[in-house]
Design a protein around this motif. Sequence first.
Motif, PDB file in Angstrom:
ATOM      1  N   ALA A   1      16.338   1.397  16.015  1.00 58.89           N
ATOM      2  CA  ALA A   1      14.945   1.690  15.970  1.00 58.89           C
ATOM      3  C   ALA A   1      14.441   2.525  14.799  1.00 58.89           C
ATOM      4  CB  ALA A   1      14.466   2.335  17.210  1.00 58.89           C
ATOM      5  N   PHE A   2      14.979   3.625  14.640  1.00 56.07           N
ATOM      6  CA  PHE A   2      14.913   4.643  13.518  1.00 56.07           C
ATOM      7  C   PHE A   2      14.833   3.948  12.174  1.00 56.07           C
ATOM      8  CE2 PHE A   2      14.218   8.650  11.797  1.00 56.07           C
ATOM      9  CZ  PHE A   2      15.068   8.690  10.512  1.00 56.07           C
ATOM     10  N   ILE A   3      16.171   3.180  11.922  1.00 53.53           N
ATOM     11  CA  ILE A   3      16.471   2.560  10.679  1.00 53.53           C
ATOM     12  C   ILE A   3      15.126   1.487  10.508  1.00 53.53           C
ATOM     13  CG2 ILE A   3      17.909   1.120   9.513  1.00 53.53           C
ATOM     14  CD1 ILE A   3      20.156   2.773  10.962  1.00 53.53           C
ATOM     15  N   SER A   4      15.047   0.514  11.608  1.00 53.87           N
ATOM     16  CA  SER A   4      14.045  -0.596  11.163  1.00 53.87           C
ATOM     17  C   SER A   4      12.653  -0.131  11.289  1.00 53.87           C
ATOM     18  CB  SER A   4      14.329  -1.541  12.326  1.00 53.87           C
ATOM     19  OG  SER A   4      14.051  -0.918  13.628  1.00 53.87           O
ATOM     20  N   GLY A   5      12.433   0.940  11.738  1.00 55.38           N
ATOM     21  CA  GLY A   5      11.143   1.630  11.536  1.00 55.38           C
ATOM     22  C   GLY A   5      10.702   2.409  10.370  1.00 55.38           C
ATOM     23  N   CYS A   6      11.862   2.674   9.579  1.00 52.52           N
ATOM     24  CA  CYS A   6      11.794   3.522   8.213  1.00 52.52           C
ATOM     25  C   CYS A   6      12.034   2.501   7.035  1.00 52.52           C
ATOM     26  CB  CYS A   6      12.628   4.367   8.286  1.00 52.52           C
ATOM     27  SG  CYS A   6      12.302   5.532   9.520  1.00 52.52           S
ATOM     28  N   SER A   7      11.732   1.160   7.193  1.00 55.27           N
ATOM     29  CA  SER A   7      11.868   0.180   5.926  1.00 55.27           C
ATOM     30  C   SER A   7      10.795   0.270   4.986  1.00 55.27           C
ATOM     31  CB  SER A   7      12.182  -1.155   6.571  1.00 55.27           C
ATOM     32  OG  SER A   7      10.672  -1.470   7.145  1.00 55.27           O
ATOM     33  N   SER A   8      11.058   1.175   4.084  1.00 61.86           N
ATOM     34  CA  SER A   8      10.057   1.498   2.782  1.00 61.86           C
ATOM     35  C   SER A   8      10.417   0.923   1.606  1.00 61.86           C
ATOM     36  CB  SER A   8      10.102   2.993   2.699  1.00 61.86           C
ATOM     37  OG  SER A   8      11.016   3.447   2.281  1.00 61.86           O
ATOM     38  N   VAL A   9       9.242   0.756   1.043  1.00 59.24           N
ATOM     39  CA  VAL A   9       9.480  -0.144  -0.330  1.00 59.24           C
ATOM     40  C   VAL A   9       9.327   0.641  -1.443  1.00 59.24           C
ATOM     41  CG1 VAL A   9       7.973  -1.756  -1.541  1.00 59.24           C
ATOM     42  CG2 VAL A   9       7.900  -2.022   0.984  1.00 59.24           C
ATOM     43  N   ASN A  10      10.270   0.116  -2.295  1.00 58.44           N
ATOM     44  CA  ASN A  10      10.386   0.882  -3.876  1.00 58.44           C
ATOM     45  C   ASN A  10       9.560  -0.134  -4.898  1.00 58.44           C
ATOM     46  OD1 ASN A  10      12.008   2.720  -2.659  1.00 58.44           O
ATOM     47  ND2 ASN A  10      13.932   1.760  -3.333  1.00 58.44           N
ATOM     48  N   THR A  11       8.938   0.741  -5.723  1.00 62.66           N
ATOM     49  CA  THR A  11       7.817  -0.297  -6.507  1.00 62.66           C
ATOM     50  C   THR A  11       8.192   0.034  -7.710  1.00 62.66           C
ATOM     51  OG1 THR A  11       6.348  -0.034  -4.897  1.00 62.66           O
ATOM     52  CG2 THR A  11       5.589  -0.807  -6.910  1.00 62.66           C
ATOM     53  N   VAL A  12       7.971  -1.022  -8.691  1.00 63.81           N
ATOM     54  CA  VAL A  12       8.214  -0.796 -10.177  1.00 63.81           C
ATOM     55  C   VAL A  12       7.164  -1.336 -10.993  1.00 63.81           C
ATOM     56  CG1 VAL A  12       9.731  -1.292 -12.188  1.00 63.81           C
ATOM     57  CG2 VAL A  12      10.853  -1.043  -9.973  1.00 63.81           C
ATOM     58  N   THR A  13       6.531  -0.389 -11.779  1.00 61.31           N
ATOM     59  CA  THR A  13       5.385  -1.208 -12.564  1.00 61.31           C
ATOM     60  C   THR A  13       5.605  -0.804 -14.022  1.00 61.31           C
ATOM     61  OG1 THR A  13       3.886   0.837 -12.564  1.00 61.31           O
ATOM     62  CG2 THR A  13       3.627  -0.979 -10.853  1.00 61.31           C
ATOM     63  N   ARG A  14       4.765  -1.357 -15.023  1.00 59.05           N
ATOM     64  CA  ARG A  14       4.861  -0.931 -16.415  1.00 59.05           C
ATOM     65  C   ARG A  14       4.660   0.459 -16.532  1.00 59.05           C
ATOM     66  NH1 ARG A  14       3.262  -4.467 -20.853  1.00 59.05           N
ATOM     67  NH2 ARG A  14       2.727  -6.105 -19.320  1.00 59.05           N
ATOM     68  N   ALA A  15       4.856   1.218 -17.324  1.00 59.53           N
ATOM     69  CA  ALA A  15       4.542   2.481 -17.529  1.00 59.53           C
ATOM     70  C   ALA A  15       3.187   2.793 -17.884  1.00 59.53           C
ATOM     71  CB  ALA A  15       5.552   3.066 -18.714  1.00 59.53           C
ATOM     72  N   GLU A  16       2.616   1.923 -18.585  1.00 60.60           N
ATOM     73  CA  GLU A  16       1.517   1.965 -19.066  1.00 60.60           C
ATOM     74  C   GLU A  16       0.908   0.478 -18.888  1.00 60.60           C
ATOM     75  OE1 GLU A  16       0.294   3.917 -22.873  1.00 60.60           O
ATOM     76  OE2 GLU A  16       1.805   5.526 -22.264  1.00 60.60           O
ATOM     77  N   ASN A  17      -0.141   0.523 -17.823  1.00 58.12           N
ATOM     78  CA  ASN A  17      -0.791  -0.894 -17.598  1.00 58.12           C
ATOM     79  C   ASN A  17      -1.570  -1.396 -19.007  1.00 58.12           C
ATOM     80  OD1 ASN A  17       0.261  -0.983 -14.949  1.00 58.12           O
ATOM     81  ND2 ASN A  17      -1.441  -0.091 -14.119  1.00 58.12           N
ATOM     82  N   VAL A  18      -1.386  -2.531 -19.078  1.00 58.35           N
ATOM     83  CA  VAL A  18      -2.290  -3.165 -20.137  1.00 58.35           C
ATOM     84  C   VAL A  18      -3.738  -3.543 -19.486  1.00 58.35           C
ATOM     85  CG1 VAL A  18      -2.524  -5.227 -21.600  1.00 58.35           C
ATOM     86  CG2 VAL A  18      -0.242  -4.365 -21.144  1.00 58.35           C
ATOM     87  N   GLY A  19      -3.822  -4.045 -18.412  1.00 59.37           N
ATOM     88  CA  GLY A  19      -5.062  -4.346 -17.842  1.00 59.37           C
ATOM     89  C   GLY A  19      -5.718  -3.006 -17.486  1.00 59.37           C
ATOM     90  N   SER A  20      -7.075  -2.775 -17.720  1.00 61.55           N
ATOM     91  CA  SER A  20      -8.118  -1.760 -17.383  1.00 61.55           C
ATOM     92  C   SER A  20      -8.965  -2.035 -16.428  1.00 61.55           C
ATOM     93  CB  SER A  20      -8.653  -1.052 -18.628  1.00 61.55           C
ATOM     94  OG  SER A  20      -9.262  -2.107 -19.399  1.00 61.55           O
ATOM     95  N   PRO A  21      -8.753  -1.794 -15.086  1.00 59.47           N
ATOM     96  CA  PRO A  21      -9.624  -2.203 -14.049  1.00 59.47           C
ATOM     97  C   PRO A  21     -10.902  -1.574 -14.412  1.00 59.47           C
ATOM     98  CG  PRO A  21      -8.086  -1.072 -13.176  1.00 59.47           C
ATOM     99  CD  PRO A  21      -7.718  -1.232 -14.404  1.00 59.47           C
ATOM    100  N   ASN A  22     -12.309  -2.023 -13.881  1.00 61.29           N
ATOM    101  CA  ASN A  22     -13.406  -1.439 -13.745  1.00 61.29           C
ATOM    102  C   ASN A  22     -13.480  -0.678 -12.471  1.00 61.29           C
ATOM    103  OD1 ASN A  22     -16.057  -0.741 -14.354  1.00 61.29           O
ATOM    104  ND2 ASN A  22     -16.771  -2.650 -13.997  1.00 61.29           N
ATOM    105  N   ILE A  23     -13.305   0.530 -12.453  1.00 62.19           N
ATOM    106  CA  ILE A  23     -13.191   1.390 -11.246  1.00 62.19           C
ATOM    107  C   ILE A  23     -14.577   1.751 -10.856  1.00 62.19           C
ATOM    108  CG2 ILE A  23     -12.254   3.669 -10.432  1.00 62.19           C
ATOM    109  CD1 ILE A  23     -10.201   1.775 -11.138  1.00 62.19           C
TER     110      ILE A  23
END
Lengths: 204, 137
Positions: free
Chosen positions: B15-37
């Motif tokens: 239960a502990f192991i299955s409950g702790c499935s987390s996601v590792n994420t990789v992105t471009r170091a500097e995004n090309v797109g610039s969202p309108n925040i």
Amino acid sequence: MKNRNALVRLVAISGLGLGLLAFSGCQSARYIDSEGTETIVTLDQINIQDWNNAANELVTSLLESGVLERAPEQPVILGISRITNNTMQQVDTDSLVKKIRVDLNKTGKVVTTTTVGLGGRVEDPLAKETAEYQAFMNDQPNPAGAMPQYTLSGKLLEDRSSTGRTRQVTYTFQMTLTEVATGLAVWEDEKQITKQGKRSSVGW
Amino acid sequence: MKKLIPILAAMAATAFISGCSSVNTVTRAENVGSPNIVNDRRITTDPGLEGNVSVIEVAEGQVSGNLAKIQVTLVNKTRRALTVNYLFEWRDLDGMQVSASSSTWKSLRLMGGEVRSISAVAPTPNAVDFMLKLQEP
């Protein structure tokens, strides 16, 4: 003694009956928000929230595609073509199509013809007959009505699988927008909704 | 009883192991797109939910010429998978709510540490403001 036992039995049965009556009286129906999170989720059916989500996602996808914006005439005249139900359920495909039509109509970018239909079956026969009657009275040829520039067709699919006691069902809602002039599918998308469970459950 | 303890321990570990499935994420170091925040205002009535799921940014754009689109990026700050229900509502220039026939609460499953965006397109060109509601089921 015999009479006393019969009396006790009668009182017990009466009490049980009254109890059942009172209990069933408490099971009253109530209104819930159709768009809320209290709606029933079942594995064996496409629920109201499934239709809503599928319609919402497909409309968003169509709007984001920019196809409607590039149409030569605005608003686009849309005709509804064949929507095939390949699921095991008896469903009215208007549960999906009408929501898509309403949402597209609200954007002001699409109007749907109700006097041109697949195989000559029209949604609003009175409108068609009235137009024909008026044309006849004015000694004019039968009006063709506004012909659709685009048609919407689609298919509903169902996939079931299970392992052990866990059952899973995926409903796939596929839609295609065809440009009548070219016969090309200018937009296509599908939305999948997967539900998993051991038995039908209530809530989210 | 001695046989039961290892079984219970194994179940707890699973239960502990299955409950702790987390996601590792990789992105471009500097995004090309610039969202309108978009600068946002938040009203919190469930601090527990806010502690688990955070809004990283709100961005806006336009689709189909004149329809507003809002994208909200969420992050699950915990190490376990969470479900969040959400609903977008829209308002016009007069502050009146604009309805859409298929506007409904949706369910989002976020794995531990997962960053995910949810978006909505305004139902009419008049819909200019949005309200995002988040709720833990």
